[in-house]
Motif scaffolding. Structure first.
Motif, PDB file in Angstrom:
ATOM      1  N   PRO A 105      -8.570  47.470  27.282  1.00 41.91           N
ATOM      2  CA  PRO A 105      -7.996  46.395  28.223  1.00 41.91           C
ATOM      3  C   PRO A 105      -6.786  46.983  28.714  1.00 41.91           C
ATOM      4  O   PRO A 105      -6.292  46.745  30.014  1.00 41.91           O
ATOM      5  N   THR A 164      -8.989  36.180  28.313  1.00 41.09           N
ATOM      6  CA  THR A 164      -8.421  36.638  29.630  1.00 41.09           C
ATOM      7  C   THR A 164      -9.727  37.567  30.297  1.00 41.09           C
ATOM      8  O   THR A 164     -10.449  38.224  29.392  1.00 41.09           O
ATOM      9  N   VAL A 177      -6.831  39.372  36.274  1.00 39.19           N
ATOM     10  CA  VAL A 177      -6.239  40.601  35.910  1.00 39.19           C
ATOM     11  C   VAL A 177      -7.252  41.275  36.740  1.00 39.19           C
ATOM     12  O   VAL A 177      -8.250  41.607  36.157  1.00 39.19           O
ATOM     13  N   HIS A 190       1.003  50.734  25.108  1.00 46.72           N
ATOM     14  CA  HIS A 190       1.516  49.222  25.077  1.00 46.72           C
ATOM     15  C   HIS A 190       2.473  49.265  23.827  1.00 46.72           C
ATOM     16  O   HIS A 190       2.139  48.801  22.820  1.00 46.72           O
ATOM     17  N   ILE A 243     -10.435  40.463  32.652  1.00 50.83           N
ATOM     18  CA  ILE A 243     -10.145  41.611  33.327  1.00 50.83           C
ATOM     19  C   ILE A 243     -11.410  42.055  34.365  1.00 50.83           C
ATOM     20  O   ILE A 243     -12.539  42.403  33.703  1.00 50.83           O
ATOM     21  N   GLY A 287      -7.007  48.077  36.990  1.00 52.06           N
ATOM     22  CA  GLY A 287      -6.015  49.264  37.980  1.00 52.06           C
ATOM     23  C   GLY A 287      -6.830  50.249  38.733  1.00 52.06           C
ATOM     24  O   GLY A 287      -7.976  50.916  38.099  1.00 52.06           O
ATOM     25  N   ARG A 290      -5.825  47.721  32.627  1.00 50.97           N
ATOM     26  CA  ARG A 290      -4.645  46.977  33.484  1.00 50.97           C
ATOM     27  C   ARG A 290      -4.009  48.077  34.210  1.00 50.97           C
ATOM     28  O   ARG A 290      -3.691  47.921  35.363  1.00 50.97           O
ATOM     29  N   ARG A 291      -3.729  49.449  33.650  1.00 52.71           N
ATOM     30  CA  ARG A 291      -2.779  50.279  33.958  1.00 52.71           C
ATOM     31  C   ARG A 291      -3.631  51.356  34.994  1.00 52.71           C
ATOM     32  O   ARG A 291      -2.792  52.123  35.682  1.00 52.71           O
ATOM     33  N   TRP A 326       2.749  42.644  29.647  1.00 52.69           N
ATOM     34  CA  TRP A 326       1.423  43.033  29.882  1.00 52.69           C
ATOM     35  C   TRP A 326       0.299  41.858  29.350  1.00 52.69           C
ATOM     36  O   TRP A 326      -0.646  41.578  30.001  1.00 52.69           O
ATOM     37  N   GLU A 349      -3.629  43.623  22.382  1.00 55.91           N
ATOM     38  CA  GLU A 349      -4.852  44.069  23.255  1.00 55.91           C
ATOM     39  C   GLU A 349      -4.899  45.463  22.957  1.00 55.91           C
ATOM     40  O   GLU A 349      -4.042  46.448  22.337  1.00 55.91           O
TER      41      GLU A 349
END
Length: 492
Positions: A258, A301, A309, A227, A303, A312, A262-263, A235, A254
């Motif tokens: 996290p 948030t 979210v 990031h 995930i 991934g 996400r990725r 993101w 982040e």
């Protein structure tokens, strides 16, 4: 006669000191490990001396006993010990366009490329021995079943590199985080940082990082591949990036966990038990099945399941740690330990593994491994030190060097035994595969720069620089010299 399998432990009895040194070297050369006692042996081989008491102990332990002359004759006349007992043979690693098999575990491959996928040149020195392949199999088993994997073992037991090697084989981005006593949840999960923070780009062997300052002015190393500031807005939830004018000078950044969720990246938490227990237990929900995480440090948030979210595809969590007896290690709670379904103890290499590593480095020969009744073999690789292959008698020198290194590791307490070296020191001596690699590298450089020089002198100098230079006490130094003589690598 039934020949013991490569990798099995052989107990030697009825040998003179000189005969035993030679027998140990030959056993290691053929892929066996020498056992110090009957209790930890798989078979006994006896010389011409008096071994009546040892033979009786072996029979009570139901160990096969074989005279040395018959054993070595049968061993050297067989093309492979495994063929003599009819074991099926199979490649240890099988790479196909869409899959990779490691022993009995098969994983799907990704055909993508990226900076966080470990490069092939990082693994030129690898020896695919029993210890390493079992580590890699544990990694593959965890990935195949979607389970977090913990690798525990002594230093330099191929824990981290086995994860990165599997990631290389399947084309998986992986992020390595080195934890320590100063690690906090902000580095893992996230924290508020000044909106105008600047970054200084640096690199290490695994991934590029950018350095930023948190609210307390402390430097925080953040992977650029995860990031970077210039890509961060895509993101983050819009509300956490664009605030009101009163709060626009701060934003929530982040952490690595996290961002990797996400990725769909792999995350290796190196030296897990160096961090404070309350820090790593913040990751308890990430270790659940399926993983999830609420960013309570930020805007809340969620995930994972029930959140906005999704996790991934490919995200996976790994950790490595040394035993709790190591200095500075924290004791993990039973609840946290229980959240690692795959907990693998990485074996400490022995003489056979060190000898196999030296053969791989000099000749490119990879060892054979027996696992669950199948003999697994690996193709030859490009040697790292081919300049040493032309040394006269190198086939005898390498197993002696392996024997010396294994004996030194045991004397320094690296194998769990009480150390006989450095007993008055607050910190024990440490000798690992890295030391052996250093010795071989120094010898290889000496041969390249001066191939006409006496080999014995170059070997002695390499051992002096890699090993004896670490020894400060005269008595300890004399003990190491004695181990050299016992292994047939006498200084004089």
């Amino acid at each position: 006669m039934k020949i013991p399998l490569k990798g099995q432990k052989i107990c030697l009895r009825g040998f003179s000191q000189e005969q035993e040194t030679d027998a140990k070297a030959r056993l290691v050369q053929h892929g066996f490990e020498v056992a110090a006692s009957v209790s930890c042996a798989d078979a006994m081989v006896v010389g011409s001396g008096d071994a009546a008491l040892a033979i009786d102990a072996a029979k009570k332990a139901r160990l096969p006993v074989t005279p040395w002359s018959e054993f070595i004759s049968a061993l050297e006349s067989a093309a492979s010990p495994a063929l003599a007992v009819g074991l099926p043979r199979r490649p240890a690693i099988e790479i196909k366009p869409d899959t990779v098999r490691i022993l009995d575990q098969e994983l799907r491959r990704s055909n993508v490329a990226g900076p966080l996928i470990p490069a092939e040149e990082l693994f030129r020195h690898l020896c695919l021995d029993n210890c390493f392949l079992l580590n890699a199999r544990a990694v593959a088993m965890g990935v195949r079943n979607g389970l977090p994997v913990m690798l525990e073992g002594e230093t330099c037991a191929s824990k981290t590199i086995s994860v990165r090697w599997v990631a290389h084989l399947i084309g998986q981005p992986v992020l390595r985080i080195n934890l320590n006593g100063q690690s906090d949840t902000g580095e893992l999960v996230g924290r508020y940082v000044p909106g105008g923070a600047t970054q200084d780009v640096v690199s290490d062997s695994s991934v590029a990082h950018c350095e930023r300052r948190n609210g307390n002015g402390r430097a925080v190393s953040v992977p650029i591949g995860i990031h970077p500031l210039e890509h961060w807005s895509k993101w983050q939830p819009r509300s956490s990036v664009e605030g009101s004018s009163a709060t626009s000078s701060w934003r929530f950044q982040e952490g690595c966990i996290p961002a990797s969720m996400r990725r769909g990246y792999w995350v290796i938490l190196d030296e897990l038990n160096l961090a404070e227990p309350q820090v790593v237990e913040r990751l308890n929900p990430v270790l659940e099945q399926p993983p999830s995480l609420v960013l309570s440090e930020g805007d809340g948030t969620v995930i994972g399941p029930g959140g906005t979210v999704p996790v991934g595809d490919g995200f996976h969590l790994f950790a490595t740690m040394n035993p709790a007896e190591y200095a500075g290690r924290s004791v993990l709670s039973p609840a946290f330990r229980d959240r690692w379904p795959v907990w693998h103890h990485a074996d400490v290499p022995g003489e056979a593994e060190y000898a196999a590593m030296l053969n791989a480095l000099v000749f490119g020969e990879q060892p054979e491994v027996v696992f669950q009744g199948v003999l697994y073999y690996s193709p030859a690789t490009k040697p790292v030190h081919p300049e040493l292959a032309s040394i006269e008698g190198v086939r005898e020198i390498l197993p002696r060097l392996a024997l010396f290194h294994a004996s030194l590791c045991q004397a320094s307490g690296m194998c769990g035994a009480a150390p006989s070296l450095g007993r008055m020191r607050r910190e024990r001596y440490v000798f690992t595969r890295r030391t052996l690699l250093t010795c071989l590298k120094l010898l290889g450089r000496a041969r390249l720069e001066n191939p006409e020089a006496p080999v014995c002198a170059q070997i002695r100098q390499a051992i002096e620089d890699a090993y004896l230079g670490r020894i400060s006490d005269r008595a300890d130094r004399n003990a190491v010299v004695a181990l050299l003589r016992a292994a047939g690598l006498s200084e004089g």
